[in-house]
Scaffold this motif. Structure first.
Motif, PDB file in Angstrom:
ATOM      1  N   VAL A   1       0.837  -1.203   0.000  1.00 53.51           N
ATOM      2  CA  VAL A   1       0.000   0.000   0.000  1.00 53.51           C
ATOM      3  C   VAL A   1       0.870   1.250   0.000  1.00 53.51           C
ATOM      4  CG1 VAL A   1      -1.745   1.307   1.271  1.00 53.51           C
ATOM      5  CG2 VAL A   1      -1.931  -1.182   1.104  1.00 53.51           C
ATOM      6  N   ALA A   2       1.965   1.229   0.759  1.00 52.55           N
ATOM      7  CA  ALA A   2       2.862   2.385   0.811  1.00 52.55           C
ATOM      8  C   ALA A   2       3.462   2.673  -0.559  1.00 52.55           C
ATOM      9  CB  ALA A   2       3.965   2.149   1.833  1.00 52.55           C
ATOM     10  N   VAL A   3       3.836   1.643  -1.288  1.00 56.93           N
ATOM     11  CA  VAL A   3       4.392   1.829  -2.634  1.00 56.93           C
ATOM     12  C   VAL A   3       3.362   2.516  -3.528  1.00 56.93           C
ATOM     13  CG1 VAL A   3       5.104   0.618  -4.727  1.00 56.93           C
ATOM     14  CG2 VAL A   3       6.051  -0.060  -2.522  1.00 56.93           C
ATOM     15  N   ARG A   4       2.106   2.084  -3.450  1.00 55.39           N
ATOM     16  CA  ARG A   4       1.065   2.709  -4.278  1.00 55.39           C
ATOM     17  C   ARG A   4       0.820   4.151  -3.859  1.00 55.39           C
ATOM     18  NH1 ARG A   4      -3.996   0.879  -4.088  1.00 55.39           N
ATOM     19  NH2 ARG A   4      -3.831  -0.586  -2.370  1.00 55.39           N
ATOM     20  N   MET A   5       0.806   4.393  -2.555  1.00 54.50           N
ATOM     21  CA  MET A   5       0.524   5.744  -2.069  1.00 54.50           C
ATOM     22  C   MET A   5       1.629   6.720  -2.445  1.00 54.50           C
ATOM     23  SD  MET A   5      -1.281   5.239   1.662  1.00 54.50           S
ATOM     24  CE  MET A   5      -2.227   6.739   1.560  1.00 54.50           C
ATOM     25  N   THR A   6       2.870   6.263  -2.401  1.00 51.41           N
ATOM     26  CA  THR A   6       3.981   7.176  -2.675  1.00 51.41           C
ATOM     27  C   THR A   6       4.212   7.395  -4.161  1.00 51.41           C
ATOM     28  OG1 THR A   6       5.512   5.307  -2.353  1.00 51.41           O
ATOM     29  CG2 THR A   6       5.198   6.814  -0.493  1.00 51.41           C
ATOM     30  N   LYS A   7       3.301   6.916  -4.986  1.00 50.78           N
ATOM     31  CA  LYS A   7       3.279   7.303  -6.397  1.00 50.78           C
ATOM     32  C   LYS A   7       2.384   8.526  -6.600  1.00 50.78           C
ATOM     33  CE  LYS A   7       4.283   2.690  -8.206  1.00 50.78           C
ATOM     34  NZ  LYS A   7       3.782   1.523  -8.993  1.00 50.78           N
TER      35      LYS A   7
ATOM     36  N   PHE B   1      10.766   2.924   4.133  1.00 54.69           N
ATOM     37  CA  PHE B   1       9.701   3.896   3.903  1.00 54.69           C
ATOM     38  C   PHE B   1      10.292   5.269   3.599  1.00 54.69           C
ATOM     39  CE2 PHE B   1       7.304   0.498   5.664  1.00 54.69           C
ATOM     40  CZ  PHE B   1       6.001   0.672   5.230  1.00 54.69           C
ATOM     41  N   LYS B   2      11.415   5.601   4.246  1.00 58.41           N
ATOM     42  CA  LYS B   2      12.077   6.878   3.952  1.00 58.41           C
ATOM     43  C   LYS B   2      12.492   6.938   2.486  1.00 58.41           C
ATOM     44  CE  LYS B   2      15.869   9.923   5.335  1.00 58.41           C
ATOM     45  NZ  LYS B   2      16.262  10.241   3.944  1.00 58.41           N
ATOM     46  N   GLU B   3      12.981   5.825   1.966  1.00 63.40           N
ATOM     47  CA  GLU B   3      13.383   5.784   0.564  1.00 63.40           C
ATOM     48  C   GLU B   3      12.191   6.036  -0.356  1.00 63.40           C
ATOM     49  OE1 GLU B   3      15.510   2.651  -2.569  1.00 63.40           O
ATOM     50  OE2 GLU B   3      15.552   2.260  -0.407  1.00 63.40           O
TER      51      GLU B   3
ATOM     52  N   ASN C   1       9.405   7.683   0.487  1.00 65.57           N
ATOM     53  CA  ASN C   1       8.980   9.064   0.679  1.00 65.57           C
ATOM     54  C   ASN C   1       9.896  10.043  -0.031  1.00 65.57           C
ATOM     55  OD1 ASN C   1       6.704   8.532   2.336  1.00 65.57           O
ATOM     56  ND2 ASN C   1       8.017   8.253   4.116  1.00 65.57           N
ATOM     57  N   ASP C   2      11.209   9.811   0.061  1.00 68.34           N
ATOM     58  CA  ASP C   2      12.162  10.704  -0.597  1.00 68.34           C
ATOM     59  C   ASP C   2      11.993  10.671  -2.114  1.00 68.34           C
ATOM     60  OD1 ASP C   2      13.202  11.494   1.802  1.00 68.34           O
ATOM     61  OD2 ASP C   2      15.056  10.325   1.652  1.00 68.34           O
ATOM     62  N   GLY C   3      11.780   9.478  -2.649  1.00 68.88           N
ATOM     63  CA  GLY C   3      11.586   9.362  -4.086  1.00 68.88           C
ATOM     64  C   GLY C   3      10.360  10.106  -4.568  1.00 68.88           C
ATOM     65  N   ASN C   4       9.305  10.093  -3.758  1.00 66.74           N
ATOM     66  CA  ASN C   4       8.074  10.809  -4.109  1.00 66.74           C
ATOM     67  C   ASN C   4       8.256  12.317  -3.965  1.00 66.74           C
ATOM     68  OD1 ASN C   4       5.382  11.106  -4.870  1.00 66.74           O
ATOM     69  ND2 ASN C   4       4.596  10.790  -2.823  1.00 66.74           N
ATOM     70  N   LYS C   5       8.901  12.723  -2.868  1.00 69.71           N
ATOM     71  CA  LYS C   5       9.052  14.146  -2.564  1.00 69.71           C
ATOM     72  C   LYS C   5       9.914  14.871  -3.584  1.00 69.71           C
ATOM     73  CE  LYS C   5      11.839  15.171   0.796  1.00 69.71           C
ATOM     74  NZ  LYS C   5      12.421  15.337   2.163  1.00 69.71           N
ATOM     75  N   LYS C   6      10.884  14.168  -4.163  1.00 75.51           N
ATOM     76  CA  LYS C   6      11.875  14.821  -5.017  1.00 75.51           C
ATOM     77  C   LYS C   6      11.246  15.514  -6.224  1.00 75.51           C
ATOM     78  CE  LYS C   6      16.594  13.934  -6.525  1.00 75.51           C
ATOM     79  NZ  LYS C   6      17.678  12.919  -6.635  1.00 75.51           N
ATOM     80  N   THR C   7      10.130  15.005  -6.723  1.00 73.96           N
ATOM     81  CA  THR C   7       9.484  15.596  -7.909  1.00 73.96           C
ATOM     82  C   THR C   7       8.007  15.896  -7.661  1.00 73.96           C
ATOM     83  OG1 THR C   7       9.004  13.389  -8.814  1.00 73.96           O
ATOM     84  CG2 THR C   7      11.076  14.424  -9.487  1.00 73.96           C
ATOM     85  N   ALA C   8       7.629  16.119  -6.417  1.00 77.90           N
ATOM     86  CA  ALA C   8       6.207  16.218  -6.065  1.00 77.90           C
ATOM     87  C   ALA C   8       5.497  17.392  -6.736  1.00 77.90           C
ATOM     88  CB  ALA C   8       6.048  16.314  -4.547  1.00 77.90           C
ATOM     89  N   PHE C   9       6.036  18.600  -6.627  1.00 79.96           N
ATOM     90  CA  PHE C   9       5.329  19.765  -7.177  1.00 79.96           C
ATOM     91  C   PHE C   9       5.146  19.644  -8.683  1.00 79.96           C
ATOM     92  CE2 PHE C   9       6.827  21.983  -3.234  1.00 79.96           C
ATOM     93  CZ  PHE C   9       5.587  22.375  -2.779  1.00 79.96           C
ATOM     94  N   GLN C  10       6.182  19.201  -9.381  1.00 80.67           N
ATOM     95  CA  GLN C  10       6.083  19.133 -10.845  1.00 80.67           C
ATOM     96  C   GLN C  10       5.102  18.075 -11.306  1.00 80.67           C
ATOM     97  OE1 GLN C  10      10.051  17.371 -12.483  1.00 80.67           O
ATOM     98  NE2 GLN C  10      10.436  18.064 -10.406  1.00 80.67           N
ATOM     99  N   ARG C  11       4.820  17.070 -10.463  1.00 84.17           N
ATOM    100  CA  ARG C  11       3.815  16.077 -10.817  1.00 84.17           C
ATOM    101  C   ARG C  11       2.423  16.485 -10.362  1.00 84.17           C
ATOM    102  NH1 ARG C  11       4.722  11.319  -8.217  1.00 84.17           N
ATOM    103  NH2 ARG C  11       6.315  12.210  -6.860  1.00 84.17           N
ATOM    104  N   MET C  12       2.336  17.369  -9.360  1.00 80.01           N
ATOM    105  CA  MET C  12       1.041  17.899  -8.945  1.00 80.01           C
ATOM    106  C   MET C  12       0.461  18.837 -10.008  1.00 80.01           C
ATOM    107  SD  MET C  12       1.534  19.142  -5.010  1.00 80.01           S
ATOM    108  CE  MET C  12       2.206  18.130  -3.706  1.00 80.01           C
TER     109      MET C  12
END
Length: 306
Positions: A80-86, A277-279, A281-292
């Protein structure tokens, strides 16, 4: 790499708090510090245990902050965490156990998509609860939310500065295919619009790998003073109460922490900050705004797309 020295990291963090974007030579000259000593410490720790991160007032760009708690079976936590952090609108996902056994999350929602939150969270769990959260103490006047009125390039820039604000202007210019003066103009524009509010050192020493999250209908000022020896954060839940989060190490007595903190809240759970989980989260955060943000810069994508 040699021994990690906490005092050197604290020394570097203090300096970069004062001079977040300045060159090492300028910092050394201004503070009367030996440049080569400063460079040795910087090269040893920066980017590994410490980074300078841009801080944003997301209210100015029409985003609301929420905390959520989802029931998820233990054997499905990682799935579930993998899906959420996409989903770029979900900021952090961590295992948590207490009044909900499963996942604790922080997520951001465009102001006109708040009614879609239940549908979004239902993709991951059939049992959840969530709360809008503001900084503590709450404002005296009602808050107003802005809109995304910038191009997509600004979203990319915000991601870069959030991940590492000391990224060289030349590298940012190459990434965005723009000139260095244009990048400086864009940064100044974010400041003028009061979206970019500053730069802060983010220290990652893995000192705190557990957290106690509590929700209470009221909060007393002496609670914050009572726990001065701990790192503690407080949040305001409009119309619902307050959120308190204590951070500590798994080497400490967890049972004692639960007993100690539970006297001050009505609902409580333990949060686990695990490397895997940190890995994510970091992977998601790195490009979050540009994907939003939509590629044409016209606004936000739907939180249900992911």
């Amino acid at each position: 790499m040699g021994e990690v020295k906490q005092d050197e990291i604290e020394f570097l963090a203090e300096l970069l708090s004062k001079y977040p974007l300045e060159s090492l030579r300028k910092i050394a000259s201004t503070e009367g510090i030996d440049y080569y000593r400063l460079k040795r410490i910087y090269d040893r720790y920066y980017g590994k245990y410490l980074v300078i991160s841009a801080t944003y007032n997301i209210r100015r760009i029409g985003l609301k902050s929420f905390v959520g708690f989802l029931s998820v079976p233990a054997e499905r936590l990682m799935e579930v965490a993998v899906r959420m952090t996409k989903n770029p609108f979900i900021g952090y996902v961590n295992p948590a156990f207490g009044f909900k056994n499963g996942l604790s999350i922080i997520f951001y929602v465009p102001k006109d998509q708040v009614n879609d939150i239940d549908e979004m969270l239902a993709k991951y769990s059939d049992d959840f609860e969530y709360y809008e959260v503001w900084a503590y103490p709450p404002p005296e006047k009602p808050r107003e939310w802005g809109d995304w009125e910038l191009g997509h390039d600004y979203a990319v820039l915000m991601d870069i500065l959030k991940w590492d604000a000391r990224t060289p202007i030349k590298r940012i210019a190459e990434r965005l295919d723009k000139t260095r003066p244009t990048i400086r103009y864009m940064i100044n524009r974010l400041r003028e619009k009061k979206i970019l509010t500053g730069f802060s050192p983010m220290v990652d020493m893995n000192v705190h790998d557990r957290g106690v999250i509590g929700i209470s209908s009221e909060i007393k000022e002496d609670v914050l003073n009572r726990f001065k020896e701990y790192e503690i954060m407080a949040g305001y839940l409009p119309g619902r109460g307050y959120l308190l989060e204590w951070f500590f190490s798994s080497k400490e007595d967890m049972g004692g922490k639960v007993l100690e903190f539970s006297a001050y809240v009505e609902k409580l759970l333990i949060e686990y900050f695990e490397p895997s989980f940190k890995e994510l989260n970091d992977g998601n955060k790195k490009t979050a705004f540009q994907r939003m943000v939509k590629e044409d810069g016209s606004g936000y994508r739907s939180i249900l797309e992911f």
